[in-house]
Each structure stands twice: as C-alpha cells, then as structure tokens.
Design a protein around this motif. Structure first.
Motif: not given
Length: 281
Positions: A44-48, A104-118
C-alpha cells in the motif's frame, strides 16, 4: 524519456509523492499509538507513492498542453514549445498517467480511489480554465498540494484523514502564497494569453500583499501540530528554519519586488516544512 520526465516535472512529482509517504507515516504513528490493531503494508505504501507521482505528473503535463502559448513567452525551453514533444503526444501521455494513477489508487482502497479521481478532475479543470481565473487557480493548487497528506492518511480510512487535517491546511496556505507569487512573476506572459490571474486583476502590489498574508498565516500556525501532539519537539526546530525562509520570501516580494527570488524562497520554506514533518514524526 528525458523529455517526458521534464514534461512531468519529475522532481516535483517525487517531492509530492514523498509528501504522500510522510502522510502515511504520520497517520500511522498517530493511529497506532491509540490502537495496536493498526497495520501498514509495504504494498500500500508503494502504491501511494506511485499514485501521487503519476497523477501529479499527469497534471503537470496537461498544464503544459493547455499553456503552450504562455510557455512560448515565459518558458520557451519547456518540452512542448521547444518541439521535444508534440501537443498530441503530451495529451495522450498525460491521460495515460491519469488513468494508471486512478486505477492504482482503487487498489489501495475505495477512499484513496475517490480522492485520486477527484484530484484528477480538479487538475484537468485547473489546466483547462481555473489557472486563468483570479485566486481560484491558486486555491486549487493549494488544495492539491495539501491533499497529498490527506491521501497518505486515507490508507487508514476516514480516521487517517482526520488525523492529518492540520498538515493539510498548513501545506495549502503555504502553497497558495507561492502560487500567487508565481503569478506575479508570470504576469506579462499571462496578459498576452488573456489570463485573469489575481495580479492582473488587482495589480502586482496588492497580489503580493495577499501572498504575504497567506505566508504569514502559515508561519504563525506552524506550531499547531506540536501543540496538538501530532509532531514532537524536533519538528519545532526544523519548522523554525522553514519560517525563516517564509520571512525572507515575504521580504523579497514586498521589499525587493523580486517575485522570482521570492518564489524560490517559498519553495525552500516548503521543503524545510516537509523535512520538519519527517523529523517531527
């Protein structure tokens, strides 16, 4: 490859991605001290890091795509105006980076994916139109910079976001100050492109005072993370160095009327502020 890394502004991407990692570290320290069940994986850290690097690079590339006429005046050596990369190639490359980063953000969790999309949507609107509007463009960049810490905290869900709100606000304030100074520096090229930035709307002098106000606010609020026990006493020492650079930056823009020098001092201040977050964690 060198031209594409230059288009992305790879150094700035790495700094932003590192800020995301710092957000992960600080959120982990705060939450793990309250609960022994908080865990953090290297994956997860690497994905961030990868997501922040790619999305930031996408935004920078798209910004150059829309700013081709401005850069012909202000920055003719950039990859697009210099002919190293074509407009179409820059556009497709940026879109590919956006899509990859969001996935890649959605692979971490939905919240990270939403932030990356926004954030990707904000970056697109910024490059297309917000950059040329008074203050809203500066505020957008401020939010995007500060949100890298929130994105790191989002690894742990909403509790991680809440833990890093104060760092988000400090980074946002400092970035807005520097962005306004950069607009003062680029005022001639922006005028030729028909932009309506804050310095063009109210004048360079008034815009400089607005930038100074944001810089001073960030400096005065800098002890808050220590007062809230988010960061330790080592943070105070290093952030004090950052505050000195903030003062020099304000002096350069108000006293010397040197926007270019002021922008560099703001950048140094933000670098030491990032270092202070590291040592304070």
């Amino acid at each position: 490859m060198k031209a594409y890394l230059e288009l992305m502004r790879a150094g700035n991407c790495a700094m932003a991605a590192f800020a995301g990692l710092i957000g992960v570290l600080i959120a982990y320290n705060i939450l793990s001290s309250a609960s022994p069940y908080v865990s953090l994986s290297l994956f997860d850290t690497s994905l961030i890091f990868a997501v922040v690097f790619l999305v930031t690079g996408a935004g920078n590339g798209l910004n150059d795509y829309f700013d081709i006429e401005i850069d012909k005046v202000n920055k003719p050596s950039r990859p697009i105006p210099s002919g190293k990369i074509s407009l179409k190639s820059a556009l497709y490359f940026s879109l590919l980076l956006f899509i990859t980063g969001i996935a890649l953000a959605f692979l971490v969790n939905p919240l990270c994916g939403i932030i990356a999309l926004f954030n990707s949507i904000v970056l697109i609107f910024y490059a297309q139109s917000l950059k040329r509007t008074p203050f809203f463009g500066n505020a957008s960049v401020g939010y995007l910079t500060g949100s890298t810490f929130l994105f790191g905290g989002a690894v742990f869900g909403m509790s991680g976001l809440q833990a890093l709100l104060v760092l988000f606000f400090l980074a946002t304030l400092a970035t807005i100050a520097r962005e306004i100074v950069k607009d003062v520096e680029d005022i001639e090229g922006d005028k030729k492109d028909g932009a309506r930035t804050l310095p063009i709307l109210v004048g360079a002098k008034k815009a400089s005072y607005v930038a100074a106000a944001f810089g001073f606010t960030a400096m005065l609020a800098s002890p808050v993370p220590y007062m809230q026990s988010i960061l330790n006493e080592k943070y105070l020492f290093v952030v004090g160095i950052a505050d000195i650079f903030f003062l020099v930056a304000v002096y350069q823009i108000l006293g010397k009327k040197d926007a270019a020098r002021s922008s560099k001092m703001f950048k140094f201040a933000m670098l030491f502020a990032l270092i202070s977050f590291i040592v304070g964690a």
